[in-house]
Design an enzyme around this catalytic site. Structure first.
Site, mmCIF file in Angstrom:
data_model
loop_
_atom_site.group_PDB
_atom_site.id
_atom_site.type_symbol
_atom_site.label_atom_id
_atom_site.label_comp_id
_atom_site.label_asym_id
_atom_site.label_seq_id
_atom_site.Cartn_x
_atom_site.Cartn_y
_atom_site.Cartn_z
ATOM 1 N N GLU A 72 -18.034 11.668 1.046
ATOM 2 C CA GLU A 72 -17.714 11.604 -0.391
ATOM 3 C C GLU A 72 -18.645 10.634 -1.106
ATOM 4 O O GLU A 72 -19.124 10.892 -2.207
ATOM 5 C CB GLU A 72 -16.249 11.197 -0.577
ATOM 6 C CG GLU A 72 -15.318 12.286 -0.064
ATOM 7 C CD GLU A 72 -13.841 12.057 -0.341
ATOM 8 O OE1 GLU A 72 -13.109 13.025 -0.452
ATOM 9 O OE2 GLU A 72 -13.408 10.892 -0.426
ATOM 10 N N GLY A 100 2.370 2.886 2.481
ATOM 11 C CA GLY A 100 3.571 2.822 3.317
ATOM 12 C C GLY A 100 4.618 1.871 2.748
ATOM 13 O O GLY A 100 5.799 2.217 2.593
ATOM 14 N N GLY A 108 0.857 -1.194 0.000
ATOM 15 C CA GLY A 108 0.000 0.000 0.000
ATOM 16 C C GLY A 108 0.889 1.238 0.000
ATOM 17 O O GLY A 108 2.036 1.206 -0.445
HETATM 18 C C1 FAD Z 1 -12.349 4.463 1.316
HETATM 19 C C2 FAD Z 1 -11.104 5.130 1.827
HETATM 20 C C3 FAD Z 1 -10.872 6.474 1.517
HETATM 21 C C4 FAD Z 1 -9.701 7.100 1.971
HETATM 22 N N1 FAD Z 1 -9.482 8.411 1.636
HETATM 23 C C5 FAD Z 1 -8.331 9.003 1.998
HETATM 24 C C6 FAD Z 1 -8.042 10.335 1.579
HETATM 25 O O1 FAD Z 1 -8.833 10.977 0.893
HETATM 26 N N2 FAD Z 1 -6.840 10.876 1.970
HETATM 27 C C7 FAD Z 1 -5.942 10.161 2.734
HETATM 28 O O2 FAD Z 1 -4.872 10.686 3.031
HETATM 29 N N3 FAD Z 1 -6.205 8.923 3.148
HETATM 30 C C8 FAD Z 1 -7.363 8.318 2.793
HETATM 31 N N4 FAD Z 1 -7.629 7.042 3.206
HETATM 32 C C9 FAD Z 1 -6.694 6.384 4.115
HETATM 33 C C10 FAD Z 1 -5.487 5.884 3.361
HETATM 34 O O3 FAD Z 1 -5.885 5.127 2.248
HETATM 35 C C11 FAD Z 1 -4.654 5.049 4.328
HETATM 36 O O4 FAD Z 1 -4.249 5.892 5.383
HETATM 37 C C12 FAD Z 1 -3.454 4.455 3.645
HETATM 38 O O5 FAD Z 1 -3.845 3.556 2.639
HETATM 39 C C13 FAD Z 1 -2.577 3.712 4.672
HETATM 40 O O6 FAD Z 1 -1.499 3.139 4.015
HETATM 41 P P1 FAD Z 1 -0.878 1.774 4.559
HETATM 42 O O7 FAD Z 1 0.325 1.512 3.728
HETATM 43 O O8 FAD Z 1 -0.717 1.841 6.042
HETATM 44 O O9 FAD Z 1 -1.984 0.691 4.296
HETATM 45 P P2 FAD Z 1 -2.697 0.298 2.926
HETATM 46 O O10 FAD Z 1 -2.519 1.324 1.900
HETATM 47 O O11 FAD Z 1 -4.079 -0.104 3.320
HETATM 48 O O12 FAD Z 1 -1.879 -0.977 2.456
HETATM 49 C C14 FAD Z 1 -1.875 -2.168 3.184
HETATM 50 C C15 FAD Z 1 -1.418 -3.262 2.242
HETATM 51 O O13 FAD Z 1 -1.116 -4.419 3.010
HETATM 52 C C16 FAD Z 1 -1.656 -5.555 2.384
HETATM 53 N N5 FAD Z 1 -1.889 -6.535 3.454
HETATM 54 C C17 FAD Z 1 -2.675 -6.397 4.533
HETATM 55 N N6 FAD Z 1 -2.592 -7.486 5.311
HETATM 56 C C18 FAD Z 1 -1.728 -8.332 4.699
HETATM 57 C C19 FAD Z 1 -1.239 -9.632 5.014
HETATM 58 N N7 FAD Z 1 -1.619 -10.260 6.120
HETATM 59 N N8 FAD Z 1 -0.378 -10.225 4.167
HETATM 60 C C20 FAD Z 1 0.009 -9.587 3.015
HETATM 61 N N9 FAD Z 1 -0.434 -8.352 2.685
HETATM 62 C C21 FAD Z 1 -1.281 -7.741 3.511
HETATM 63 C C22 FAD Z 1 -2.926 -5.059 1.720
HETATM 64 O O14 FAD Z 1 -3.303 -5.904 0.637
HETATM 65 C C23 FAD Z 1 -2.492 -3.674 1.250
HETATM 66 O O15 FAD Z 1 -1.951 -3.708 -0.059
HETATM 67 C C24 FAD Z 1 -8.778 6.384 2.765
HETATM 68 C C25 FAD Z 1 -9.026 5.041 3.076
HETATM 69 C C26 FAD Z 1 -10.168 4.414 2.594
HETATM 70 C C27 FAD Z 1 -10.421 2.978 2.920
#
Ligand code: FAD
Length: 436
Positions: free
Chosen positions: A174, A14, A12
């Site tokens: 939204e 991060g 994702g």
């Molecule tokens: C509907 C929605 C709208 C949003 N709108 C906004 C916005 O307008 N602005 C904003 O700043 N933020 C927004 N966010 C929040 C933003 O998307 C998150 O803060 C961001 O995605 C966090 O990044 P991350 O890398 O922590 O997790 P994510 O981007 O969620 O990535 C996590 C990844 O880990 C993988 N994963 C999870 N568990 C496992 C596992 N056990 N094994 C292997 N892979 C795994 C998943 O498949 C995914 O690819 C929104 C979120 C949602 C759901």
């Protein structure tokens, strides 16, 4: 000498930022994700409301990293971490408990839905977190109109044409405003027995105002805009019940066949895998360098991490995840390459935005507060800029221009999972029917 191995779990915001920050590091990087694509979650609601297609907001992770020779992408689900043996435990399509060893580990596994202890709501009110969720919600919304058109008893139209969103944060707002535009303009002339514009849209939240992360004046502007678009906003009451017939809120039953959950989230089980301290929500408490206490080789970033700045945890937004991922990558690079390490992590808050229908958004960045068309243009430009590839930026831009001027949407398809029957099975079914 073998190169150190860095395992990143999650592609994702991060995880991908971490992988990219390690592009010049003399190391073997293994990025494991259970999905084959990086998803731009901020635009998920546009897939759920038929503006964009799934392929316009998601890109294969291996495609994004194709030029990064030190990175390997593995499709698999991590089910645990063995901190003592320094390996992650992975399940893939045909194997359980595959162990992948690491010298450094970055966990960026995000969040999932939380029904605040009411998991029974999930069956009736799907949440919006993955592409599959968005397509399922799109199916549900479009199906409701199809059912209403086919239904000859007009008394049933009301329930079918009532759409409820539970949670008035950015996703709920939204989604509600995009639904309002869908029903009042896109679908307007497509049906004969029903009037899509008569659909009832209800946005419910226990909070006293919509968009709690924004200032009160912006939140009031967003609420006014929602009401202008015909959305009923019900605040200050939690939902007592959600079932097949709708919801109960503040003692009132609202009949509906389409309830969508846009409320809480819960972190991934990273804290349980690591058996380390978590905050009340279950997010892993990380130190100033986003590592886990006692384990300088384990980093947790993004939504699944709890990082306090000025006495408050950082919000679960894409910017936090990207900045922490990039930081973890740079810190590991400095340790491997023997260069000067960065200082403690510090978040640079670029502000918040939320779109409320066509040509209107709210924007808050430090002392700047804006609402209206200017904020919407800024929202559109920033979202385009953060899409993963140039081709996505172009196709989304063109689709938005098309939708803006014509009201037509890119993807109004109901995609069900019952495929066509293979010829043999179809023959058997018809011969059984003939015998019967
Ligand atoms: C509907 C929605 C709208 C949003 N709108 C906004 C916005 O307008 N602005 C904003 O700043 N933020 C927004 N966010 C929040 C933003 O998307 C998150 O803060 C961001 O995605 C966090 O990044 P991350 O890398 O922590 O997790 P994510 O981007 O969620 O990535 C996590 C990844 O880990 C993988 N994963 C999870 N568990 C496992 C596992 N056990 N094994 C292997 N892979 C795994 C998943 O498949 C995914 O690819 C929104 C979120 C949602 C759901």
């Amino acid at each position: 000498m073998t190169k150190p191995r860095i395992v990143i779990v999650g592609g994702g915001f991060g995880g991908l930022a971490a992988a990219k920050a390690l592009k010049d590091t003399p190391a073997e990087i293994i990025l494991i994700d259970r999905a084959n694509h990086h998803l731009f979650q901020p635009l998920l609601y546009q897939v759920a409301t038929s503006v964009l297609t799934p392929a316009q907001i998601a890109t294969p992770i291996r495609g994004i990293l194709r030029k990064q020779r030190n990175a390997t992408v593995i499709l698999g689900e991590v089910t645990g971490v063995d901190k003592d043996r320094k390996c992650v435990i992975v399940r893939d399509a045909d194997r359980e408990d595959v162990r992948v060893s690491y010298d450094y580990l970055i966990l960026a596994t995000g969040v999932t839905h939380s029904y605040f202890g009411h998991n029974e709501f999930e069956e009736f009110a799907p949440g919006l977190k993955s592409l599959a969720d968005a397509v399922a919600i799109r199916n549900k919304i479009l199906q409701a109109f199809e059912q209403a058109e086919a239904e000859e008893d007009p008394s049933r139209h009301r329930d079918l044409l009532t759409f409820i969103l539970v949670g008035a944060g950015p996703t709920g707002v939204e989604m509600a405003s995009a639904l309002a535009i869908l029903v009042r303009s896109t679908l307007r002339s497509d049906f004969r027995r029903i009037d899509p514009a008569s659909a009832r849209l209800v946005l419910v939240d226990m909070a006293p105002r919509v968009l709690p992360p924004f200032s009160e004046d912006l939140s009031a502007a967003a609420k006014r805009r929602l009401e202008e678009l015909g959305v009923e906003v019900k605040l200050g009451h939690s939902v007592d019940q959600i079932d097949d017939d709708g919801i109960v809120v503040a003692g009132e039953r609202i009949a509906s066949k389409t309830v969508i959950w846009t409320a809480g989230v819960a972190p991934s089980p990273a804290g349980k895998w690591l058996k380390v301290e978590t905050d009340r929500a279950g997010r892993v408490r990380v130190q100033k360098d986003v590592t886990v206490p006692g384990h300088p080789e384990i980093f947790v970033v993004g939504d699944t991490a709890s990082f306090e700045e000025n006495g408050k945890p950082l919000p679960g937004v894409a910017q936090v995840a990207m900045q922490q991922g990039r930081y973890a990558g740079k810190l590991i690079h400095s340790q491997i390459a023997g260069s000067t390490p960065p200082g403690p992590f510090s978040y640079f808050d670029k502000g918040n935005m939320a779109v409320v229908g066509k040509g209107f958004a709210v924007l808050q960045s430090h002392k700047v507060r804006m609402s209206g068309f200017g904020a919407w243009l800024a929202w559109a430009a920033i979202h385009l800029q953060f899409l993963a590839t140039s081709s996505l930026r172009l196709t989304v831009f063109l689709q938005w221009v098309w939708t803006y001027f014509t009201g037509q949407r890119g993807s109004r398809l109901i995609v069900n999972h019952h495929g066509s029957q293979p010829a043999k099975a179809a023959e058997e079914t018809s011969s059984k029917a003939a015998v019967a």
